[in-house]
Design a protein around this motif. Sequence first.
Motif, PDB file in Angstrom:
ATOM      1  N   HIS A   4       0.254  41.270 -37.734  1.00 16.03           N
ATOM      2  CA  HIS A   4      -1.168  41.568 -37.783  1.00 16.03           C
ATOM      3  C   HIS A   4      -1.792  41.428 -36.399  1.00 16.03           C
ATOM      4  O   HIS A   4      -1.551  40.455 -35.688  1.00 16.03           O
ATOM      5  N   VAL A   5      -2.630  42.381 -35.995  1.00 15.72           N
ATOM      6  CA  VAL A   5      -3.217  42.401 -34.653  1.00 15.72           C
ATOM      7  C   VAL A   5      -4.105  41.181 -34.395  1.00 15.72           C
ATOM      8  O   VAL A   5      -4.239  40.731 -33.264  1.00 15.72           O
ATOM      9  N   ARG A 104     -14.686  46.544 -34.896  1.00 16.03           N
ATOM     10  CA  ARG A 104     -13.443  45.788 -35.126  1.00 16.03           C
ATOM     11  C   ARG A 104     -12.280  46.749 -35.371  1.00 16.03           C
ATOM     12  O   ARG A 104     -11.174  46.525 -34.898  1.00 16.03           O
ATOM     13  N   GLU A 105     -12.530  47.839 -36.096  1.00  8.25           N
ATOM     14  CA  GLU A 105     -11.475  48.823 -36.364  1.00  8.25           C
ATOM     15  C   GLU A 105     -11.068  49.540 -35.087  1.00  8.25           C
ATOM     16  O   GLU A 105      -9.882  49.809 -34.857  1.00  8.25           O
ATOM     17  N   GLU A 106     -12.027  49.850 -34.230  1.00 10.32           N
ATOM     18  CA  GLU A 106     -11.727  50.484 -32.945  1.00 10.32           C
ATOM     19  C   GLU A 106     -10.821  49.581 -32.109  1.00 10.32           C
ATOM     20  O   GLU A 106      -9.827  50.034 -31.527  1.00 10.32           O
ATOM     21  N   ARG A 108      -8.882  47.121 -33.276  1.00  9.25           N
ATOM     22  CA  ARG A 108      -7.606  46.987 -33.978  1.00  9.25           C
ATOM     23  C   ARG A 108      -6.706  48.186 -33.697  1.00  9.25           C
ATOM     24  O   ARG A 108      -5.541  48.039 -33.364  1.00  9.25           O
ATOM     25  N   THR A 109      -7.275  49.372 -33.791  1.00  9.41           N
ATOM     26  CA  THR A 109      -6.502  50.588 -33.550  1.00  9.41           C
ATOM     27  C   THR A 109      -5.986  50.634 -32.118  1.00  9.41           C
ATOM     28  O   THR A 109      -4.815  50.946 -31.876  1.00  9.41           O
ATOM     29  N   TYR A 110      -6.830  50.315 -31.160  1.00  9.06           N
ATOM     30  CA  TYR A 110      -6.433  50.351 -29.751  1.00  9.06           C
ATOM     31  C   TYR A 110      -5.290  49.379 -29.479  1.00  9.06           C
ATOM     32  O   TYR A 110      -4.290  49.739 -28.870  1.00  9.06           O
ATOM     33  N   TYR A 111      -5.418  48.161 -29.928  1.00 10.43           N
ATOM     34  CA  TYR A 111      -4.412  47.146 -29.619  1.00 10.43           C
ATOM     35  C   TYR A 111      -3.190  47.201 -30.521  1.00 10.43           C
ATOM     36  O   TYR A 111      -2.140  46.673 -30.162  1.00 10.43           O
ATOM     37  N   ALA A 112      -3.292  47.838 -31.689  1.00 11.60           N
ATOM     38  CA  ALA A 112      -2.136  47.960 -32.570  1.00 11.60           C
ATOM     39  C   ALA A 112      -1.173  49.020 -32.060  1.00 11.60           C
ATOM     40  O   ALA A 112      -0.006  49.027 -32.415  1.00 11.60           O
ATOM     41  N   THR A 113      -1.658  49.923 -31.220  1.00 12.71           N
ATOM     42  CA  THR A 113      -0.827  50.982 -30.670  1.00 12.71           C
ATOM     43  C   THR A 113      -0.032  50.425 -29.504  1.00 12.71           C
ATOM     44  O   THR A 113      -0.602  49.949 -28.529  1.00 12.71           O
TER      45      THR A 113
END
Length: 122
Positions: A4-5, A104-106, A108-113
């Motif tokens: 999990h990020v 928060r989603e932005e 999460r998406t950036y760092y999950a990639t």
Amino acid sequence: MTEHVWSYKSTAGHLAGTDLTGYTVEATDGGIGKVDKHSDEVGDAYLVVDTGVWIFGKEVLLPASTVVSIDPEERKVFVDRTMGQIKNAPEFHRAEHLTHPGYREELRTYYATRIPFGIPPA
């Protein structure tokens, strides 16, 4: 990412309750600043880093999953992103980071990639 990020990796060496405020933060290619604030909350852990003059005094938010190791003796946190990747991350909004789900989603998406080291995102 398999973890999990907003959680520390089990290999990061983070001990719950450790105050990381003031620790120096090291990207893969150099120092980026010091921890100004952090959260240990399970499933919502992060670091807010004061970048000083590096990014014109701005702060950045790094999810706990970016932390690869912590050296309590040297008071350093090592993250798995380059300076460019951190600089190009979504801008930190102190007033919104806890309450705005889109922000928060932005993040999460950036760092999950997973981005190959040395290649900043477009």
